[in-house]
Design a protein around this motif. Sequence first.
Motif, PDB file in Angstrom:
ATOM      1  N   LEU A  19     -13.643   6.539   4.543  1.00  0.00           N
ATOM      2  CA  LEU A  19     -12.815   6.483   5.623  1.00  0.00           C
ATOM      3  C   LEU A  19     -11.626   7.311   5.126  1.00  0.00           C
ATOM      4  O   LEU A  19     -10.954   6.691   4.142  1.00  0.00           O
ATOM      5  N   THR A  20     -11.150   8.155   6.077  1.00  0.00           N
ATOM      6  CA  THR A  20      -9.993   9.207   5.727  1.00  0.00           C
ATOM      7  C   THR A  20      -9.075   8.466   6.774  1.00  0.00           C
ATOM      8  O   THR A  20      -9.225   8.592   7.893  1.00  0.00           O
ATOM      9  N   ILE A  21      -7.782   8.291   6.314  1.00  0.00           N
ATOM     10  CA  ILE A  21      -6.621   7.748   7.436  1.00  0.00           C
ATOM     11  C   ILE A  21      -5.598   8.907   7.119  1.00  0.00           C
ATOM     12  O   ILE A  21      -4.965   9.041   5.969  1.00  0.00           O
ATOM     13  N   GLU A  22      -4.963   9.644   8.145  1.00  0.00           N
ATOM     14  CA  GLU A  22      -4.048  10.518   8.068  1.00  0.00           C
ATOM     15  C   GLU A  22      -2.909  10.361   9.073  1.00  0.00           C
ATOM     16  O   GLU A  22      -3.213   9.802  10.261  1.00  0.00           O
ATOM     17  N   ALA A  23      -1.635  10.679   8.690  1.00  0.00           N
ATOM     18  CA  ALA A  23      -0.568  10.570   9.676  1.00  0.00           C
ATOM     19  C   ALA A  23       0.314  11.651   9.067  1.00  0.00           C
ATOM     20  O   ALA A  23       0.859  11.681   7.977  1.00  0.00           O
ATOM     21  N   VAL A  48      -4.753  -2.164   4.435  1.00  0.00           N
ATOM     22  CA  VAL A  48      -3.398  -2.555   4.680  1.00  0.00           C
ATOM     23  C   VAL A  48      -2.376  -1.707   4.032  1.00  0.00           C
ATOM     24  O   VAL A  48      -1.332  -1.499   4.483  1.00  0.00           O
ATOM     25  N   ALA A  49      -2.578  -1.705   2.586  1.00  0.00           N
ATOM     26  CA  ALA A  49      -1.657  -0.811   1.772  1.00  0.00           C
ATOM     27  C   ALA A  49      -1.732   0.525   2.419  1.00  0.00           C
ATOM     28  O   ALA A  49      -0.470   1.224   2.473  1.00  0.00           O
ATOM     29  N   ALA A  50      -2.775   1.109   2.730  1.00  0.00           N
ATOM     30  CA  ALA A  50      -2.601   2.519   3.562  1.00  0.00           C
ATOM     31  C   ALA A  50      -1.994   2.524   4.568  1.00  0.00           C
ATOM     32  O   ALA A  50      -1.294   3.594   4.798  1.00  0.00           O
ATOM     33  N   VAL A  51      -2.194   1.669   5.311  1.00  0.00           N
ATOM     34  CA  VAL A  51      -1.488   1.672   6.901  1.00  0.00           C
ATOM     35  C   VAL A  51       0.102   1.566   6.534  1.00  0.00           C
ATOM     36  O   VAL A  51       0.989   2.582   7.157  1.00  0.00           O
ATOM     37  N   LYS A  52       0.427   0.850   5.553  1.00  0.00           N
ATOM     38  CA  LYS A  52       1.756   0.624   5.334  1.00  0.00           C
ATOM     39  C   LYS A  52       2.582   1.941   4.545  1.00  0.00           C
ATOM     40  O   LYS A  52       3.593   2.172   5.054  1.00  0.00           O
ATOM     41  N   GLY A  53       1.713   2.416   3.734  1.00  0.00           N
ATOM     42  CA  GLY A  53       1.957   3.732   3.052  1.00  0.00           C
ATOM     43  C   GLY A  53       2.343   4.707   4.135  1.00  0.00           C
ATOM     44  O   GLY A  53       2.872   5.799   3.918  1.00  0.00           O
TER      45      GLY A  53
END
Length: 156
Positions: free
Chosen positions: A99-103, A78-83
Amino acid sequence: MNGSIRVLPEHLAAGLAAVAKVCPKRTTLPITTSVLLDCAGGRLRLTGTDLETAIQAWVGALTDNTPIALAVEVAGLVAAVKGLGKDSALTMSVDGRKLTIEAGVKKYTLVGQDADDFPPVPKPGDDAATFSIDASAMAQALDRTIFSAARDNTRP
């Protein structure tokens, strides 16, 4: 399993908000603080449980058709998606238990757990008992019993 998923951040945030409600913050079974990410067939399934209640949410996603299943700690996700913000689609890639999340130029890496360690979610069968109750009767029953509900699951 290695694979990647592209998803809109607002859709993922909405799904996580629904699932996070059931994930306990303190527990004797740490895997229940995680959400199970399961992707197959162009949709991402998010599953959370406290061993008594389970919630599943489906989020539309573009996938590379590689089945993905990984349990990731819900608060960190949740913190990563908000960040990462809502400016552009998120790319989530799984490499083993990572899991790597990029934007855009922002990037988060979270370590997950094997999906096999996640508690199984029961599926109602054809012989499952069901009942219906009038909404006002249910609200009245809850009003009469809510005072006895614990605010903290670790205390009786």
